[in-house]
Design an enzyme around this catalytic site. Structure first.
Site, PDB file in Angstrom:
ATOM      1  N   ARG A  22      14.196 -39.237  17.839  1.00  0.00           N
ATOM      2  CA  ARG A  22      13.642 -38.274  18.812  1.00  0.00           C
ATOM      3  C   ARG A  22      13.652 -36.896  18.204  1.00  0.00           C
ATOM      4  O   ARG A  22      14.704 -36.421  17.759  1.00  0.00           O
ATOM      5  CB  ARG A  22      14.494 -38.233  20.079  1.00  0.00           C
ATOM      6  N   SER A 113      11.909 -40.758  26.247  1.00  0.00           N
ATOM      7  CA  SER A 113      12.553 -41.020  27.534  1.00  0.00           C
ATOM      8  C   SER A 113      12.364 -39.886  28.540  1.00  0.00           C
ATOM      9  O   SER A 113      11.250 -39.539  28.887  1.00  0.00           O
ATOM     10  CB  SER A 113      14.024 -41.336  27.299  1.00  0.00           C
ATOM     11  N   HIS A 114      13.477 -39.275  28.939  1.00  0.00           N
ATOM     12  CA  HIS A 114      13.455 -38.253  30.001  1.00  0.00           C
ATOM     13  C   HIS A 114      13.305 -36.849  29.424  1.00  0.00           C
ATOM     14  O   HIS A 114      13.382 -35.878  30.170  1.00  0.00           O
ATOM     15  CB  HIS A 114      14.765 -38.353  30.771  1.00  0.00           C
ATOM     16  N   LYS A 126      10.990 -45.760  18.874  1.00  0.00           N
ATOM     17  CA  LYS A 126      12.123 -46.674  18.736  1.00  0.00           C
ATOM     18  C   LYS A 126      11.640 -48.102  18.551  1.00  0.00           C
ATOM     19  O   LYS A 126      10.506 -48.438  18.909  1.00  0.00           O
ATOM     20  CB  LYS A 126      13.085 -46.562  19.914  1.00  0.00           C
ATOM     21  N   ASP A 277      11.943 -42.016  35.275  1.00  0.00           N
ATOM     22  CA  ASP A 277      11.857 -41.049  34.174  1.00  0.00           C
ATOM     23  C   ASP A 277      10.603 -41.264  33.323  1.00  0.00           C
ATOM     24  O   ASP A 277       9.736 -42.079  33.650  1.00  0.00           O
ATOM     25  CB  ASP A 277      13.121 -41.093  33.312  1.00  0.00           C
ATOM     26  N   ASP A 279       9.798 -42.820  30.543  1.00  0.00           N
ATOM     27  CA  ASP A 279       9.402 -44.154  30.089  1.00  0.00           C
ATOM     28  C   ASP A 279       9.765 -45.258  31.079  1.00  0.00           C
ATOM     29  O   ASP A 279       9.662 -46.439  30.752  1.00  0.00           O
ATOM     30  CB  ASP A 279      10.008 -44.444  28.712  1.00  0.00           C
ATOM     31  N   ASP A 281      12.609 -46.334  32.473  1.00  0.00           N
ATOM     32  CA  ASP A 281      13.820 -47.157  32.506  1.00  0.00           C
ATOM     33  C   ASP A 281      14.901 -46.581  33.419  1.00  0.00           C
ATOM     34  O   ASP A 281      15.816 -47.285  33.804  1.00  0.00           O
ATOM     35  CB  ASP A 281      14.364 -47.426  31.087  1.00  0.00           C
ATOM     36  N   ARG A 282      14.786 -45.299  33.775  1.00  0.00           N
ATOM     37  CA  ARG A 282      15.802 -44.718  34.660  1.00  0.00           C
ATOM     38  C   ARG A 282      15.309 -44.677  36.101  1.00  0.00           C
ATOM     39  O   ARG A 282      14.098 -44.689  36.352  1.00  0.00           O
ATOM     40  CB  ARG A 282      16.124 -43.290  34.234  1.00  0.00           C
ATOM     41  N   THR A 344      28.763 -45.572  26.110  1.00  0.00           N
ATOM     42  CA  THR A 344      27.464 -45.108  26.586  1.00  0.00           C
ATOM     43  C   THR A 344      26.340 -45.691  25.728  1.00  0.00           C
ATOM     44  O   THR A 344      26.476 -45.771  24.510  1.00  0.00           O
ATOM     45  CB  THR A 344      27.445 -43.573  26.514  1.00  0.00           C
ATOM     46  N   GLU A 363      24.520 -47.258  34.239  1.00  0.00           N
ATOM     47  CA  GLU A 363      25.112 -46.045  33.697  1.00  0.00           C
ATOM     48  C   GLU A 363      24.973 -44.905  34.691  1.00  0.00           C
ATOM     49  O   GLU A 363      24.011 -44.865  35.461  1.00  0.00           O
ATOM     50  CB  GLU A 363      24.388 -45.631  32.421  1.00  0.00           C
ATOM     51  N   LYS A 376      17.340 -50.954  30.621  1.00  0.00           N
ATOM     52  CA  LYS A 376      17.467 -50.587  32.016  1.00  0.00           C
ATOM     53  C   LYS A 376      16.068 -50.549  32.622  1.00  0.00           C
ATOM     54  O   LYS A 376      15.081 -50.450  31.900  1.00  0.00           O
ATOM     55  CB  LYS A 376      18.196 -49.260  32.166  1.00  0.00           C
ATOM     56  N   ARG A 496      29.089 -33.215  27.448  1.00  0.00           N
ATOM     57  CA  ARG A 496      29.031 -33.768  28.797  1.00  0.00           C
ATOM     58  C   ARG A 496      30.456 -33.912  29.324  1.00  0.00           C
ATOM     59  O   ARG A 496      31.315 -34.495  28.655  1.00  0.00           O
ATOM     60  CB  ARG A 496      28.356 -35.137  28.803  1.00  0.00           C
TER      61      ARG A 496
HETATM   62  C1  G1P Z   1      22.084 -40.391  27.417  1.00  0.00           C
HETATM   63  C2  G1P Z   1      22.851 -40.973  28.587  1.00  0.00           C
HETATM   64  C3  G1P Z   1      23.156 -42.426  28.328  1.00  0.00           C
HETATM   65  C4  G1P Z   1      21.875 -43.196  28.014  1.00  0.00           C
HETATM   66  C5  G1P Z   1      21.123 -42.502  26.875  1.00  0.00           C
HETATM   67  C6  G1P Z   1      19.780 -43.144  26.622  1.00  0.00           C
HETATM   68  O1  G1P Z   1      22.867 -40.462  26.262  1.00  0.00           O
HETATM   69  O2  G1P Z   1      24.039 -40.251  28.831  1.00  0.00           O
HETATM   70  O3  G1P Z   1      23.802 -42.968  29.447  1.00  0.00           O
HETATM   71  O4  G1P Z   1      22.142 -44.502  27.648  1.00  0.00           O
HETATM   72  O5  G1P Z   1      20.913 -41.130  27.212  1.00  0.00           O
HETATM   73  O6  G1P Z   1      18.957 -43.099  27.741  1.00  0.00           O
HETATM   74  P1  G1P Z   1      23.724 -39.224  25.706  1.00  0.00           P
HETATM   75  O7  G1P Z   1      22.772 -38.065  25.550  1.00  0.00           O
HETATM   76  O8  G1P Z   1      24.744 -38.911  26.757  1.00  0.00           O
HETATM   77  O9  G1P Z   1      24.310 -39.718  24.437  1.00  0.00           O
HETATM   78 ZN    ZN Z   2      14.162 -43.399  29.694  1.00  0.00          ZN
END
Ligand code: G1P
Ligand code: ZN
Length: 543
Positions: A22, A113-114, A126, A277, A279, A281-282, A344, A363, A376, A496
């Site tokens: 990314r 993703s988001h 990916k 989100d 893509d 998955d969330r 995670t 998660e 997810k 975090r």
């Molecule tokens: C973040 C989220 C984690 C998720 C990942 C991919 O990762 O916290 O739960 O699996 O995005 O979507 P992090 O940025 O915390 O490593």
């Molecule tokens: Zn996503």
């Protein structure tokens, strides 16, 4: 087939994260950057000659261009058949579904993703493997290694494939099939949840708002909710995928999905609210007047999944990532099923799902899923909720409150400190690690430390050890603070801090999150000295 020399190498200075590579769009736009990475992936896919490959993305800026490059490179690298979602679109769960259903060797998913999209936003690539889930570290290590030595890539020089028209074409001897992005996924959903029951719920006047945030889930939600289940037109808001996500930050949380939150907390709230989100998955779930934390959502789905046909036989177990609240564990204990705590990231769930040890997983970051795929799945979680509501015939907020009354409430918040200097973030974690052994029995913010550790995970299936996954501080008052650095950010470091406190007393289930967690936040600051280390007195985002 043409061989092209690569001007600069090595072109990657650090290993891709667990969710692929990314970076800013502008990084991907550098000459040969995409080609180098895609070739490094293909070089690492054993058995690609004659195999099927799935390709698709979340529609963000640069998606169409990269899709064409991937198709032409896949053709030149010996794949026999490529399935590509119409208009180049596939949600991550739909890609996972296609890989499994058509026994593909894997899939190239284009998404960040988001993360925000658009010319100044992020892009990502990916690779998911044949079980439909993210590639394991052995694979991403091999890809990274390849990026350091690669000297040429293979591409089939041809005009662009028409992505808008369904059907088969050829690139050299490779068959490229443009497939309906939704159909196979919708078919899978129909085997898991009771479409008739949900349709009857909508027919009875039940109303919901699904906010697709102008990202990839729009077409899926429209086809399934409005098309197959009969929800009124307009149920899906922002349902057209746009290259810049229409200016939305497609991260389904109360901060970024503010329009939905305003509606759901206002006087004209429909019966149910949800968002997804970039893509797909969330997911985010909102009851009228009440945001449902992803941790609570996982617990509630665990408690009631058996009401849906796909889970009628009960669950083998449930897994949650370590920073996710312990709410699901309480349900698992009551049901007498196994509960797992993993690092995670979704890849740790895949082993448990493959081995049949768990059926659901989730998660705190708004990801929930089951053994139907190896990712997810945002819309699936929404459909399972709808199935449960249709069976229980109770308002969503009542379902949540009754859940708390039965199991107790886990107050929960995540504080993110974004774009801090990597050295400062590392110093904070080092300070915490060094201080840990001396913390037990000391009191901070009125809470007494019971134990602390740096979470390490031994995979119960393959025995592999994953150390240093975050500092956990457990307080005697049944509270917890967790500290870890993000593995998915694209600039600087993100700290975090996850705060959590268990409240068994139903008369105390209506506190504000801030009040309920004030002492945990105070203790976290006192122990980690976040302000001193980061130079920030408040988090960038609280979710
Ligand atoms: C973040 C989220 C984690 C998720 C990942 C991919 O990762 O916290 O739960 O699996 O995005 O979507 P992090 O940025 O915390 O490593
Ligand atoms: Zn996503």
């Amino acid at each position: 087939m043409t061989l092209t020399e690569i001007p600069t190498k090595p072109f990657l200075d650090q290993k891709p994260g667990t969710s692929g590579l990314r970076k800013k769009v502008t990084v991907f736009q550098q000459p040969n950057y995409v080609e180098n990475f895609v070739q490094s992936i293909f070089d690492s896919v054993e058995g690609r000659q004659g195999a099927t490959l799935v390709v698709g993305g979340d529609g963000r800026f640069f998606n169409r261009e990269v899709v064409q490059t991937v198709l032409k490179m896949a053709a030149a690298n010996g794949f026999a058949r490529i399935l590509i979602g119409q208009c180049g679109l596939l949600s991550t769960p739909a890609a996972s579904c296609l890989i499994r259903k058509y026994k593909a060797i894997g899939g190239v998913i284009l998404s960040a993703s988001h993360n925000p999209g658009g010319p100044d936003g992020d892009f990502g690539i990916k690779f998911n493997v044949s079980h439909g889930g993210p590639a394991p570290e052995t694979f991403t290590d091999a890809v990274f290694k390849r990026t350091q030595t690669i000297s040429s890539y293979h591409i089939h020089r041809a005009s662009d494939i028409d992505l808008d028209v369904l059907g088969e074409t050829r690139l050299g001897s490779t068959v490229v099939e443009v497939v309906d992005s939704v159909a196979d996924y919708a078919e899978l959903m129909e085997t898991l949840v009771d479409f008739d029951k949900i349709a009857a719920l909508f027919a009875s006047g039940f109303r919901m708002r699904f906010d697709a945030l102008s990202a990839v889930t729009g077409p899926y939600a429209k086809a399934i909710l409005e098309g197959q289940l009969g929800a009124p037109a307009g149920t899906v808001a922002n349902g057209e995928p746009k290259p810049d996500f229409g200016g939305h930050h497609p991260d389904p949380n109360p901060v970024h999905a503010h329009d939905l939150m305003e509606l759901m907390l206002g006087p004209n709230a429909p019966d149910f609210g949800a968002a997804s989100d970039g893509d797909g998955d969330r997911n985010m779930i909102v009851a009228p007047g009440l945001f449902v934390t992803p941790s609570d959502s996982l617990a509630i789905l665990t408690a009631y999944a058996h009401l849906a046909p796909g889970y009628a036989k009960g669950l083998a177990g449930v897994a949650r990532s370590m920073p996710t609240s312990r709410a699901a564990d309480r349900v698992a204990a009551k049901l007498g099923i196994r509960a797992f705590e993993t690092p995670t990231g979704w890849k740790f769930f895949a082993n448990l799902l493959d081995a049949g040890l768990v059926t659901l997983c989730g998660e705190e970051s708004a990801g929930t899923g089951s053994n139907h795929i190896r990712e997810k799945d945002g819309l699936w979680a929404v459909l399972l909720w709808l199935n449960i509501l249709a069976e229980l015939k109770k308002p969503a907020d009542q379902v949540v409150r009754e859940h708390w009354a039965t199991y107790g409430r886990d107050y929960y918040a995540r504080h993110d400190y974004e774009e801090i200097e990597t050295a400062r973030a590392d110093a904070l974690m080092a300070h915490l690690r060094a201080a840990s052994p001396s913390l037990p029995d000391k009191t901070f913010g009125g809470l007494t430390v019971e134990a602390c550790d740096d979470f390490a995970y031994t995979d119960p299936v393959d025995g592999s050890l994953t150390p240093q996954q975050g500092i956990r501080i457990l307080f005697k008052e049944d509270a917890r603070a967790v500290f870890r650095l993000s593995g998915t950010g694209t600039s600087g470091a993100t700290l975090r801090v996850y705060l959590e406190r268990f409240e068994p007393d139903p008369s105390r289930h209506d506190l504000s999150r801030e009040d309920a967690l004030a002492s945990v936040a105070e203790a976290a600051e006192a122990i980690a000295q976040i302000t001193t280390h980061t130079g920030r007195s408040t988090p960038s985002v609280i979710t």
